[in-house]
Design a protein around this motif. Structure first.
Motif, PDB file in Angstrom:
ATOM      1  N   ALA A   1     -12.467   5.895  -0.011  1.00 26.81           N
ATOM      2  CA  ALA A   1     -11.158   6.490  -0.272  1.00 26.81           C
ATOM      3  C   ALA A   1     -10.184   6.120   0.833  1.00 26.81           C
ATOM      4  O   ALA A   1     -10.576   5.700   1.934  1.00 26.81           O
ATOM      5  CB  ALA A   1     -11.279   8.013  -0.386  1.00 26.81           C
ATOM      6  N   ASP A   2      -8.896   6.305   0.539  1.00 23.50           N
ATOM      7  CA  ASP A   2      -7.845   6.071   1.528  1.00 23.50           C
ATOM      8  C   ASP A   2      -7.926   7.159   2.601  1.00 23.50           C
ATOM      9  O   ASP A   2      -7.941   8.363   2.299  1.00 23.50           O
ATOM     10  CB  ASP A   2      -6.474   6.105   0.842  1.00 23.50           C
ATOM     11  CG  ASP A   2      -5.342   5.800   1.796  1.00 23.50           C
ATOM     12  OD1 ASP A   2      -4.980   6.701   2.576  1.00 23.50           O
ATOM     13  OD2 ASP A   2      -4.829   4.671   1.752  1.00 23.50           O
ATOM     14  N   GLN A   3      -7.974   6.750   3.859  1.00 26.25           N
ATOM     15  CA  GLN A   3      -8.140   7.698   4.959  1.00 26.25           C
ATOM     16  C   GLN A   3      -6.968   8.670   5.048  1.00 26.25           C
ATOM     17  O   GLN A   3      -7.151   9.883   5.224  1.00 26.25           O
ATOM     18  CB  GLN A   3      -8.275   6.948   6.280  1.00 26.25           C
ATOM     19  CG  GLN A   3      -8.460   7.848   7.496  1.00 26.25           C
ATOM     20  CD  GLN A   3      -9.766   8.605   7.451  1.00 26.25           C
ATOM     21  OE1 GLN A   3     -10.832   8.009   7.448  1.00 26.25           O
ATOM     22  NE2 GLN A   3      -9.697   9.929   7.418  1.00 26.25           N
TER      23      GLN A   3
ATOM     24  N   ALA B   1       1.121  -1.981  11.573  1.00 25.52           N
ATOM     25  CA  ALA B   1      -0.079  -1.867  12.417  1.00 25.52           C
ATOM     26  C   ALA B   1       0.225  -1.061  13.678  1.00 25.52           C
ATOM     27  O   ALA B   1      -0.562  -0.214  14.099  1.00 25.52           O
ATOM     28  CB  ALA B   1      -0.586  -3.260  12.768  1.00 25.52           C
ATOM     29  N   TYR B   2       1.407  -1.350  14.297  1.00 25.99           N
ATOM     30  CA  TYR B   2       1.792  -0.578  15.484  1.00 25.99           C
ATOM     31  C   TYR B   2       1.972   0.905  15.146  1.00 25.99           C
ATOM     32  O   TYR B   2       1.602   1.792  15.923  1.00 25.99           O
ATOM     33  CB  TYR B   2       3.080  -1.133  16.084  1.00 25.99           C
ATOM     34  CG  TYR B   2       2.868  -2.293  17.028  1.00 25.99           C
ATOM     35  CD1 TYR B   2       2.120  -2.134  18.189  1.00 25.99           C
ATOM     36  CD2 TYR B   2       3.419  -3.542  16.753  1.00 25.99           C
ATOM     37  CE1 TYR B   2       1.922  -3.199  19.062  1.00 25.99           C
ATOM     38  CE2 TYR B   2       3.228  -4.615  17.623  1.00 25.99           C
ATOM     39  CZ  TYR B   2       2.474  -4.436  18.770  1.00 25.99           C
ATOM     40  OH  TYR B   2       2.274  -5.485  19.630  1.00 25.99           O
TER      41      TYR B   2
ATOM     42  N   VAL C   1      -6.341   1.419   5.394  1.00 24.10           N
ATOM     43  CA  VAL C   1      -7.232   2.229   6.234  1.00 24.10           C
ATOM     44  C   VAL C   1      -8.066   3.110   5.320  1.00 24.10           C
ATOM     45  O   VAL C   1      -7.528   3.955   4.591  1.00 24.10           O
ATOM     46  CB  VAL C   1      -6.422   3.099   7.225  1.00 24.10           C
ATOM     47  CG1 VAL C   1      -7.371   3.915   8.101  1.00 24.10           C
ATOM     48  CG2 VAL C   1      -5.517   2.225   8.094  1.00 24.10           C
ATOM     49  N   LEU C   2      -9.387   2.911   5.351  1.00 26.93           N
ATOM     50  CA  LEU C   2     -10.288   3.641   4.471  1.00 26.93           C
ATOM     51  C   LEU C   2     -11.142   4.619   5.264  1.00 26.93           C
ATOM     52  O   LEU C   2     -11.237   4.541   6.498  1.00 26.93           O
ATOM     53  CB  LEU C   2     -11.195   2.653   3.718  1.00 26.93           C
ATOM     54  CG  LEU C   2     -10.489   1.610   2.852  1.00 26.93           C
ATOM     55  CD1 LEU C   2     -11.518   0.677   2.226  1.00 26.93           C
ATOM     56  CD2 LEU C   2      -9.637   2.281   1.780  1.00 26.93           C
TER      57      LEU C   2
ATOM     58  N   LEU D   1       2.142   7.994   5.810  1.00 26.33           N
ATOM     59  CA  LEU D   1       1.316   6.853   6.196  1.00 26.33           C
ATOM     60  C   LEU D   1       0.507   6.296   5.024  1.00 26.33           C
ATOM     61  O   LEU D   1       0.086   5.136   5.053  1.00 26.33           O
ATOM     62  CB  LEU D   1       0.389   7.245   7.347  1.00 26.33           C
ATOM     63  CG  LEU D   1       1.089   7.396   8.705  1.00 26.33           C
ATOM     64  CD1 LEU D   1       0.189   8.116   9.691  1.00 26.33           C
ATOM     65  CD2 LEU D   1       1.501   6.033   9.251  1.00 26.33           C
ATOM     66  N   THR D   2       0.302   7.123   4.022  1.00 30.85           N
ATOM     67  CA  THR D   2      -0.379   6.614   2.821  1.00 30.85           C
ATOM     68  C   THR D   2       0.412   5.468   2.208  1.00 30.85           C
ATOM     69  O   THR D   2      -0.147   4.449   1.782  1.00 30.85           O
ATOM     70  CB  THR D   2      -0.555   7.753   1.787  1.00 30.85           C
ATOM     71  OG1 THR D   2      -1.322   8.791   2.373  1.00 30.85           O
ATOM     72  CG2 THR D   2      -1.272   7.252   0.544  1.00 30.85           C
ATOM     73  N   LEU D   3       1.746   5.608   2.192  1.00 30.63           N
ATOM     74  CA  LEU D   3       2.593   4.543   1.661  1.00 30.63           C
ATOM     75  C   LEU D   3       2.752   3.386   2.648  1.00 30.63           C
ATOM     76  O   LEU D   3       2.917   2.238   2.238  1.00 30.63           O
ATOM     77  CB  LEU D   3       3.962   5.094   1.289  1.00 30.63           C
ATOM     78  CG  LEU D   3       4.014   6.008   0.049  1.00 30.63           C
ATOM     79  CD1 LEU D   3       5.436   6.472  -0.197  1.00 30.63           C
ATOM     80  CD2 LEU D   3       3.474   5.292  -1.174  1.00 30.63           C
TER      81      LEU D   3
END
Length: 462
Positions: free
Chosen positions: A325-327, A183-184, A318-319, A310-312
């Protein structure tokens, strides 16, 4: 016997004491009217006319030299700014953007590597932050704080410690295996992409605008100097023609020398400024235009790499705004599309093989990167996170390897175009070097030659 009066015989023409004016001075010339009469009297003689014409010609030649010195000094100062101030600041602004984006990418890569991030990744992050901070200090020292650039520098200096603090919190939580670390990291990325990188982009735009303004000032034609030079040559030609018609002498050495001096200044002015204008325009249309596109391409590659990592990290947390979709995956796709577009434009702008080859290599590596990314996403979608992670950050055959190839090729292309810009801008500045001093010296010599030539004519009347 008669005697004359004791007072003596009065003079036969003695003035009448009644009619004779007493205390009235004789009329004397004075004031502007008298000076004008004397000037008209002088102008009615050929020596007088020669003196007046000679003075006017000498002043005209000196004025030509003074105007040329002033105008070309301004152009030369603008060219100096292009080489020594504007372009270096523009390049520093681009580096600030790149170092910040690379720091964000390194932070995400280190987080993915686990609780103990690799030393090389951590060191890269540290260097990026230190270089960004150093360049911000340098930019602040060379920029007025009240300008748009100064305000953006202040913003970045305020946000940088906030960002690094968030990264340290993410690392601390990640070492303890706490999910709060992710999250950070996402919050730090939002701070970087939402506030810091836009501020860095505005700083780059402001510095590039100042570079374009300085270049335009250096390229402006010195119309006053050229006009004054043309007027001086016409006046000198008229004087020589007048001398020839009145004396039947073909040459007056003084006037001929003055004409030669003025002609040299006019020719030097026209050719020197034309060369400077051509080189500075080439520096902007080829070097700086390519640098803009390549910097944009490199930044897009860094942002795409950070989003890929960041996708992983987020794992779908986060959408997009519509929730479809994934942001981070969406941002990765957008960044790669922009990267390919920038590379295509950079290849069109490259004017030699040394510039086009690294761009072509970068384009090939981008295609390979996209192919490897699709494979990694498919692996992750199948639930094999460990294998997907290796396909993203592994040493060989990973998207990270492709990213490094893209970055290395772009770095080489940028170095080449920077050299092209510097060489052209230096040539442009060099074409103006010495012209202000030379124009002033030749103008003084020309004025002296005018006086000598006119005095030679005056000596014939003595």
């Amino acid at each position: 016997m008669t005697h004359p009066p004791s007072g003596g015989t009065p003079p036969l023409h003695a003035p009448d004491p009644v009619s004779a004016p007493v205390g009235v001075p004789a009329p004397r010339g004075g004031g502007l009217g008298a000076q004008a009469r004397r000037l008209r009297a002088v102008a009615t003689t050929e020596p007088g006319r020669l003196q007046i014409i000679g003075a006017v010609l000498a002043l005209l030649v000196v004025a030509f030299g003074a105007v040329t010195t002033l105008e070309i000094s301004q152009r030369a100062a603008a060219a100096d700014d292009v080489v020594g101030r504007s372009q270096p600041l523009s390049a520093d602004a681009a580096d600030i953007y790149r170092f910040l984006a690379d720091a964000d990418t390194s932070a995400a890569s280190g987080f993915l590597a686990g609780a103990q991030e690799p030393d090389a990744v951590r060191e890269q992050y540290r260097k990026d932050i230190e270089e960004a901070a150093r360049l911000l200090v340098k930019a602040a020292a060379n920029t007025d704080s009240a300008t748009a650039s100064g305000r953006e520098i202040t913003t970045l200096n305020e946000l940088l410690p906030v960002y690094t603090g968030l990264i340290e919190r993410a690392r601390a939580n990640n070492r303890q295996g706490l999910p709060l670390g992710g999250a950070y990291l996402r919050y730090a990325n939002q701070k970087m992409t939402g506030e810091m990188l836009p501020a860095a982009e505005r700083l780059y735009a402001a510095e590039t605008g100042r570079l374009e303004s300085d270049s335009a000032d250096a390229r402006r034609w010195p119309l006053l100097s050229l006009g004054a030079g043309f007027l001086a040559l016409v006046a000198l030609a008229w004087m020589q023609r007048r001398t020839y018609r009145r004396t039947n002498r073909v040459l007056n050495h003084g006037l001929l020398a003055a004409t030669a001096a003025a002609s040299v200044v006019v020719l030097w002015l026209a050719v020197g400024h034309a060369v400077a204008r051509t080189e500075l325009r080439s520096a902007m249309t080829h070097g700086q235009a390519s640098l803009d596109v390549l910097n944009d391409a490199r930044i897009n590659s860094l942002k795409a790499r950070a989003n890929e990592n960041l996708t992983l990290v987020a794992r779908g947390a986060v959408l997009t705004a519509d929730g479809s979709a994934d942001q981070y995956e969406t941002d990765y796709t957008t960044g790669m599309k922009a990267l390919k577009d920038r590379l295509e434009k950079a290849e069109r702008l490259a004017d030699d093989r040394s510039g086009s080859e690294p761009v072509a290599r970068a384009a090939t590596a981008v295609s390979e990167w996209q192919s490897r990314h699709r494979a990694a996403r498919a692996t992750d979608d199948q639930g094999d996170y460990g294998s997907a992670l290796q396909q993203i950050i592994g040493a060989e055959g990973s998207t990270g390897e492709s990213f490094q190839q893209v970055d290395a090729a772009l770095r080489k292309a940028l170095a080449h175009e920077q050299g092209e810009f510097t060489a052209a801008a230096e040539d442009g500045r060099g074409a103006l070097r010495g012209l202000p001093t030379g124009a002033a010296a030749l103008a003084v010599l020309g004025a002296i030659a005018v006086i000598v030539g006119v005095n030679r004519r005056l000596s014939e009347y003595r």
